[in-house]
Design a protein around this motif. Structure first.
Motif, PDB file in Angstrom:
ATOM      1  N   UNK A   1     -62.580 -11.215  -7.606  1.00  0.00           N
ATOM      2  CA  UNK A   1     -63.016 -10.681  -9.188  1.00  0.00           C
ATOM      3  C   UNK A   1     -63.199  -9.464  -9.212  1.00  0.00           C
ATOM      4  N   UNK A   2     -64.542  -8.640  -8.318  1.00  0.00           N
ATOM      5  CA  UNK A   2     -64.215  -7.231  -7.750  1.00  0.00           C
ATOM      6  C   UNK A   2     -62.752  -7.063  -7.509  1.00  0.00           C
ATOM      7  N   UNK A   3     -61.517  -7.145  -7.181  1.00  0.00           N
ATOM      8  CA  UNK A   3     -60.728  -6.411  -6.643  1.00  0.00           C
ATOM      9  C   UNK A   3     -59.049  -6.454  -6.955  1.00  0.00           C
ATOM     10  N   UNK A   4     -59.137  -6.826  -8.962  1.00  0.00           N
ATOM     11  CA  UNK A   4     -58.314  -7.085  -9.146  1.00  0.00           C
ATOM     12  C   UNK A   4     -57.175  -5.615  -9.254  1.00  0.00           C
TER      13      UNK A   4
ATOM     14  N   UNK B   1     -59.665  -9.343   7.246  1.00  0.00           N
ATOM     15  CA  UNK B   1     -61.419 -10.080   7.352  1.00  0.00           C
ATOM     16  C   UNK B   1     -61.509 -11.240   7.367  1.00  0.00           C
ATOM     17  N   UNK B   2     -61.704 -12.146   8.372  1.00  0.00           N
ATOM     18  CA  UNK B   2     -62.486 -13.592   8.048  1.00  0.00           C
ATOM     19  C   UNK B   2     -63.835 -13.661   8.051  1.00  0.00           C
ATOM     20  N   UNK B   3     -64.076 -14.591   6.835  1.00  0.00           N
ATOM     21  CA  UNK B   3     -65.494 -14.558   6.375  1.00  0.00           C
ATOM     22  C   UNK B   3     -65.910 -13.201   6.071  1.00  0.00           C
ATOM     23  N   UNK B   4     -65.201 -12.753   4.624  1.00  0.00           N
ATOM     24  CA  UNK B   4     -66.190 -11.816   3.838  1.00  0.00           C
ATOM     25  C   UNK B   4     -67.214 -11.798   3.274  1.00  0.00           C
ATOM     26  N   UNK B   5     -67.642 -13.084   2.933  1.00  0.00           N
ATOM     27  CA  UNK B   5     -69.139 -13.336   1.865  1.00  0.00           C
ATOM     28  C   UNK B   5     -68.254 -12.568   0.863  1.00  0.00           C
ATOM     29  N   UNK B   6     -69.436 -11.557   0.230  1.00  0.00           N
ATOM     30  CA  UNK B   6     -70.069 -10.786  -1.240  1.00  0.00           C
ATOM     31  C   UNK B   6     -69.250  -9.708  -1.166  1.00  0.00           C
ATOM     32  N   UNK B   7     -68.753  -9.043   0.670  1.00  0.00           N
ATOM     33  CA  UNK B   7     -67.817  -8.329   0.652  1.00  0.00           C
ATOM     34  C   UNK B   7     -68.228  -7.074   1.090  1.00  0.00           C
ATOM     35  N   UNK B   8     -70.010  -6.827   1.659  1.00  0.00           N
ATOM     36  CA  UNK B   8     -70.832  -5.614   1.782  1.00  0.00           C
ATOM     37  C   UNK B   8     -69.208  -4.853   3.162  1.00  0.00           C
TER      38      UNK B   8
ATOM     39  N   UNK C   1     -56.991  -8.380   3.839  1.00  0.00           N
ATOM     40  CA  UNK C   1     -55.978  -9.342   3.051  1.00  0.00           C
ATOM     41  C   UNK C   1     -58.261 -10.437   3.760  1.00  0.00           C
ATOM     42  N   UNK C   2     -58.704 -11.014   3.584  1.00  0.00           N
ATOM     43  CA  UNK C   2     -59.864 -11.294   2.798  1.00  0.00           C
ATOM     44  C   UNK C   2     -59.880 -12.716   2.935  1.00  0.00           C
TER      45      UNK C   2
ATOM     46  N   UNK D   1     -56.955  -5.668  -1.827  1.00  0.00           N
ATOM     47  CA  UNK D   1     -57.641  -6.131  -1.202  1.00  0.00           C
ATOM     48  C   UNK D   1     -57.068  -7.276  -2.397  1.00  0.00           C
ATOM     49  N   UNK D   2     -56.290  -8.567  -0.692  1.00  0.00           N
ATOM     50  CA  UNK D   2     -55.519 -10.135  -1.330  1.00  0.00           C
ATOM     51  C   UNK D   2     -56.761 -11.043  -1.017  1.00  0.00           C
ATOM     52  N   UNK D   3     -57.512 -11.238  -1.341  1.00  0.00           N
ATOM     53  CA  UNK D   3     -59.142 -13.035  -0.448  1.00  0.00           C
ATOM     54  C   UNK D   3     -57.987 -14.010  -0.937  1.00  0.00           C
TER      55      UNK D   3
END
Ligand SMILES: C[S@@+](CC[C@H](N)C(=O)[O-])C[C@H]1O[C@@H](n2cnc3c(N)ncnc32)[C@H](O)[C@@H]1O
Length: 208
Positions: free
Chosen positions: A72-75, A38-45, A58-59, A79-81
């Motif tokens: 920090x939301x997905x430790x 996902x490109x440009x996830x921002x806050x992750x909606x 992958x974000x 999801x790999x940011x």
């Protein structure tokens, strides 16, 4: 993003819109496979919805603070940011089964950079992989909402032309309150499945 935009994109109402309306309509006809970017996830909606539908998500987020907040939301989850520009992805060719871009292209300052992002997405998709996306359409309201922010909405006809010229196939563009798009990397578009001539015909990335 300006303050109003950041507030909207983090709101439950926005998440409900993305998760309840945009994503189900895009994924109805698109198999996301196991590995998605996902490109440009921002806050992750969208991230929150997509992570339950793929094995690994992958974000790629250009804003380091937004990337850190999302990570920090997905430790330790699936999801790999990655902090960095989607116009210059660090992944090898043919890394992902699917890619998603939601409400981000209009935050990219120039058409040349938007084009580079689409080319990068095509490069990292596996042959047969699918890009799904949505974006805001140009309007006076949207322009005012982006005061002090990047505002470069994509014209749907331009988007269709760019996707086609870059080498995507099976392109669907839906225009209603937003522009939604689905496009596939041709199955013959890859080193392992086609000879150099066929690949050049199917994948015109380097010429664009
Ligand atoms: C309006 S927000 C949308 C967030 C989310 N996709 C959604 O729909 O709620 C746009 C996001 O795209 C990010 N972005 C803009 N240009 C980018 C680029 N070149 N590479 C990666 N992310 C980018 C911004 O930092 C921002 O977080």
């Amino acid at each position: 993003m300006n303050e109003g935009h950041a507030r909207l994109c983090s709101s439950p109402e926005w998440a409900a819109h993305i998760q309840g309306e945009i994503l189900p309509s895009l994924t109805r006809h698109a198999d996301l496979g196991a590995d998605m970017i996902e490109i440009g996830p921002g806050p992750g909606a969208a991230t929150e919805w997509l992570r339950h539908r793929v094995r690994r998500l992958t974000a790629q987020e250009v804003d380091p603070a937004a990337a850190a907040a999302l990570a920090g939301k997905y430790p330790g989850g699936n999801v790999a940011v990655v902090a960095g520009d989607a116009a210059d992805l660090s992944f090898p060719d043919e890394s992902f089964d699917s890619a998603g871009s939601f409400t981000m292209l209009h935050h990219v300052p120039t058409p040349a950079l938007q084009n580079k992002i689409l080319a990068e997405v095509l490069r990292v998709l596996k042959p047969g992989g699918v890009l799904i996306g949505s974006d805001s359409l140009a309007s006076d309201d949207l322009h005012h909402f982006h005061a002090g922010d990047t505002y470069n909405p994509v014209d749907p006809a331009w988007l269709l032309g760019r996707l086609q010229t870059l080498g995507f196939g099976e392109i669907t563009i839906i225009v209603d309150e937003t522009v939604k798009f689905i496009a596939r990397k041709p199955a013959g578009c890859g080193r392992r499945r086609a000879g150099p001539d066929a690949e050049a015909a199917a994948c015109r990335i380097s010429e664009s």
